[in-house]
Design a protein around this motif. Sequence first.
Motif, PDB file in Angstrom:
ATOM      1  N   ALA A  35       0.834  -1.194   0.000  1.00 32.67           N
ATOM      2  CA  ALA A  35       0.000   0.000   0.000  1.00 32.67           C
ATOM      3  C   ALA A  35       0.878   1.257   0.000  1.00 32.67           C
ATOM      4  O   ALA A  35       2.068   1.210   0.322  1.00 32.67           O
ATOM      5  CB  ALA A  35      -0.914   0.001   1.216  1.00 32.67           C
ATOM      6  N   LYS A  36       0.255   2.360  -0.364  1.00 35.30           N
ATOM      7  CA  LYS A  36       0.965   3.637  -0.398  1.00 35.30           C
ATOM      8  C   LYS A  36       1.546   3.975   0.980  1.00 35.30           C
ATOM      9  O   LYS A  36       2.675   4.456   1.079  1.00 35.30           O
ATOM     10  CB  LYS A  36       0.010   4.742  -0.857  1.00 35.30           C
ATOM     11  CG  LYS A  36       0.659   6.103  -0.996  1.00 35.30           C
ATOM     12  CD  LYS A  36      -0.352   7.115  -1.507  1.00 35.30           C
ATOM     13  CE  LYS A  36       0.229   8.515  -1.534  1.00 35.30           C
ATOM     14  NZ  LYS A  36      -0.771   9.502  -1.977  1.00 35.30           N
ATOM     15  N   THR A  37       0.803   3.685   2.043  1.00 37.56           N
ATOM     16  CA  THR A  37       1.300   3.967   3.385  1.00 37.56           C
ATOM     17  C   THR A  37       2.537   3.138   3.708  1.00 37.56           C
ATOM     18  O   THR A  37       3.436   3.612   4.406  1.00 37.56           O
ATOM     19  CB  THR A  37       0.209   3.703   4.443  1.00 37.56           C
ATOM     20  OG1 THR A  37      -0.274   2.368   4.301  1.00 37.56           O
ATOM     21  CG2 THR A  37      -0.933   4.691   4.315  1.00 37.56           C
ATOM     22  N   GLN A  38       2.589   1.914   3.199  1.00 34.27           N
ATOM     23  CA  GLN A  38       3.772   1.081   3.415  1.00 34.27           C
ATOM     24  C   GLN A  38       4.963   1.633   2.638  1.00 34.27           C
ATOM     25  O   GLN A  38       6.091   1.585   3.122  1.00 34.27           O
ATOM     26  CB  GLN A  38       3.481  -0.358   2.998  1.00 34.27           C
ATOM     27  CG  GLN A  38       2.474  -1.046   3.908  1.00 34.27           C
ATOM     28  CD  GLN A  38       2.018  -2.378   3.358  1.00 34.27           C
ATOM     29  OE1 GLN A  38       1.705  -2.489   2.182  1.00 34.27           O
ATOM     30  NE2 GLN A  38       1.965  -3.384   4.221  1.00 34.27           N
ATOM     31  N   ILE A  39       4.727   2.146   1.441  1.00 32.25           N
ATOM     32  CA  ILE A  39       5.806   2.771   0.668  1.00 32.25           C
ATOM     33  C   ILE A  39       6.337   3.976   1.425  1.00 32.25           C
ATOM     34  O   ILE A  39       7.555   4.184   1.528  1.00 32.25           O
ATOM     35  CB  ILE A  39       5.319   3.169  -0.735  1.00 32.25           C
ATOM     36  CG1 ILE A  39       5.012   1.919  -1.556  1.00 32.25           C
ATOM     37  CG2 ILE A  39       6.353   4.040  -1.449  1.00 32.25           C
ATOM     38  CD1 ILE A  39       4.337   2.195  -2.891  1.00 32.25           C
ATOM     39  N   ASP A  41       6.266   4.492   4.652  1.00 30.19           N
ATOM     40  CA  ASP A  41       7.045   4.001   5.794  1.00 30.19           C
ATOM     41  C   ASP A  41       8.433   3.541   5.368  1.00 30.19           C
ATOM     42  O   ASP A  41       9.436   3.827   6.032  1.00 30.19           O
ATOM     43  CB  ASP A  41       6.316   2.849   6.491  1.00 30.19           C
ATOM     44  CG  ASP A  41       5.056   3.298   7.220  1.00 30.19           C
ATOM     45  OD1 ASP A  41       4.914   4.516   7.490  1.00 30.19           O
ATOM     46  OD2 ASP A  41       4.199   2.439   7.505  1.00 30.19           O
ATOM     47  N   LEU A  42       8.525   2.830   4.245  1.00 27.24           N
ATOM     48  CA  LEU A  42       9.818   2.353   3.754  1.00 27.24           C
ATOM     49  C   LEU A  42      10.724   3.513   3.345  1.00 27.24           C
ATOM     50  O   LEU A  42      11.917   3.501   3.627  1.00 27.24           O
ATOM     51  CB  LEU A  42       9.611   1.393   2.575  1.00 27.24           C
ATOM     52  CG  LEU A  42       8.989   0.042   2.922  1.00 27.24           C
ATOM     53  CD1 LEU A  42       8.581  -0.700   1.657  1.00 27.24           C
ATOM     54  CD2 LEU A  42       9.948  -0.788   3.754  1.00 27.24           C
ATOM     55  N   VAL A  43      10.149   4.513   2.688  1.00 27.02           N
ATOM     56  CA  VAL A  43      10.938   5.682   2.288  1.00 27.02           C
ATOM     57  C   VAL A  43      11.446   6.404   3.532  1.00 27.02           C
ATOM     58  O   VAL A  43      12.612   6.799   3.600  1.00 27.02           O
ATOM     59  CB  VAL A  43      10.110   6.631   1.385  1.00 27.02           C
ATOM     60  CG1 VAL A  43      10.809   7.973   1.205  1.00 27.02           C
ATOM     61  CG2 VAL A  43       9.848   5.984   0.036  1.00 27.02           C
ATOM     62  N   ALA A  44      10.596   6.563   4.521  1.00 23.49           N
ATOM     63  CA  ALA A  44      11.004   7.224   5.762  1.00 23.49           C
ATOM     64  C   ALA A  44      12.097   6.437   6.477  1.00 23.49           C
ATOM     65  O   ALA A  44      13.055   7.029   6.998  1.00 23.49           O
ATOM     66  CB  ALA A  44       9.803   7.412   6.679  1.00 23.49           C
ATOM     67  N   ASP A  45      11.983   5.110   6.485  1.00 22.41           N
ATOM     68  CA  ASP A  45      12.983   4.269   7.155  1.00 22.41           C
ATOM     69  C   ASP A  45      14.333   4.291   6.439  1.00 22.41           C
ATOM     70  O   ASP A  45      15.380   4.212   7.075  1.00 22.41           O
ATOM     71  CB  ASP A  45      12.494   2.819   7.251  1.00 22.41           C
ATOM     72  CG  ASP A  45      11.351   2.648   8.238  1.00 22.41           C
ATOM     73  OD1 ASP A  45      11.144   3.554   9.069  1.00 22.41           O
ATOM     74  OD2 ASP A  45      10.664   1.612   8.171  1.00 22.41           O
ATOM     75  N   GLN A  46      14.315   4.379   5.107  1.00 20.33           N
ATOM     76  CA  GLN A  46      15.555   4.276   4.343  1.00 20.33           C
ATOM     77  C   GLN A  46      16.191   5.621   4.015  1.00 20.33           C
ATOM     78  O   GLN A  46      17.243   5.662   3.381  1.00 20.33           O
ATOM     79  CB  GLN A  46      15.299   3.485   3.063  1.00 20.33           C
ATOM     80  CG  GLN A  46      14.896   2.046   3.357  1.00 20.33           C
ATOM     81  CD  GLN A  46      14.618   1.239   2.101  1.00 20.33           C
ATOM     82  OE1 GLN A  46      14.974   1.634   1.003  1.00 20.33           O
ATOM     83  NE2 GLN A  46      13.987   0.092   2.263  1.00 20.33           N
ATOM     84  N   VAL A  58       6.462  11.063  -1.798  1.00 18.03           N
ATOM     85  CA  VAL A  58       5.799   9.990  -2.546  1.00 18.03           C
ATOM     86  C   VAL A  58       4.594  10.543  -3.295  1.00 18.03           C
ATOM     87  O   VAL A  58       4.397  10.247  -4.478  1.00 18.03           O
ATOM     88  CB  VAL A  58       5.391   8.825  -1.608  1.00 18.03           C
ATOM     89  CG1 VAL A  58       4.487   7.837  -2.310  1.00 18.03           C
ATOM     90  CG2 VAL A  58       6.637   8.117  -1.081  1.00 18.03           C
ATOM     91  N   ALA A  59       3.794  11.371  -2.640  1.00 23.84           N
ATOM     92  CA  ALA A  59       2.613  11.958  -3.282  1.00 23.84           C
ATOM     93  C   ALA A  59       3.014  12.839  -4.459  1.00 23.84           C
ATOM     94  O   ALA A  59       2.389  12.788  -5.525  1.00 23.84           O
ATOM     95  CB  ALA A  59       1.803  12.756  -2.265  1.00 23.84           C
ATOM     96  N   THR A  60       4.069  13.625  -4.294  1.00 26.68           N
ATOM     97  CA  THR A  60       4.542  14.489  -5.374  1.00 26.68           C
ATOM     98  C   THR A  60       5.049  13.667  -6.543  1.00 26.68           C
ATOM     99  O   THR A  60       4.754  13.973  -7.703  1.00 26.68           O
ATOM    100  CB  THR A  60       5.652  15.423  -4.864  1.00 26.68           C
ATOM    101  OG1 THR A  60       5.134  16.202  -3.785  1.00 26.68           O
ATOM    102  CG2 THR A  60       6.143  16.346  -5.958  1.00 26.68           C
TER     103      THR A  60
END
Length: 122
Positions: A35-39, A41-46, A58-60
């Motif tokens: 899901a978009k929320t999981q993406i 979270d992954l972007v924030a973690d990495q 991600v939205a942009t």
Amino acid sequence: MAKSTKSAAKAPAKAAAKAPAQSEATAARGSDKIAKTQIIDLVADQTSLNKKQAAEAVATMLDVVVEALRDGKSVGLPGLGTFSVAKTAARTGVKPGTSERITIPAGKKVRFKVASTLKTNL
């Protein structure tokens, strides 16, 4: 009768006990969809971004891809593939249920071609 009630009561308990193990196995091998929320979270973690910044990024990125496709441009994402817009010709179809012949108007659709590097690594 009391025995069947007890065994019926035990069955859901056993199923409930197995459910976490199944979800852990699913989590270990990954589910079928992210899901978009999981993406986010992954972007924030990495990255060094917090979740709010990652959500904006991600939205942009998704908005830019959608807008480019609306303008008829193709979007290449190295290592992933290329999104492009293809025109479809008008054609004759059959309306389900009535078998009536209808004309399907010309339109556009989004196509995706997988990058060769990703294709070989799947």
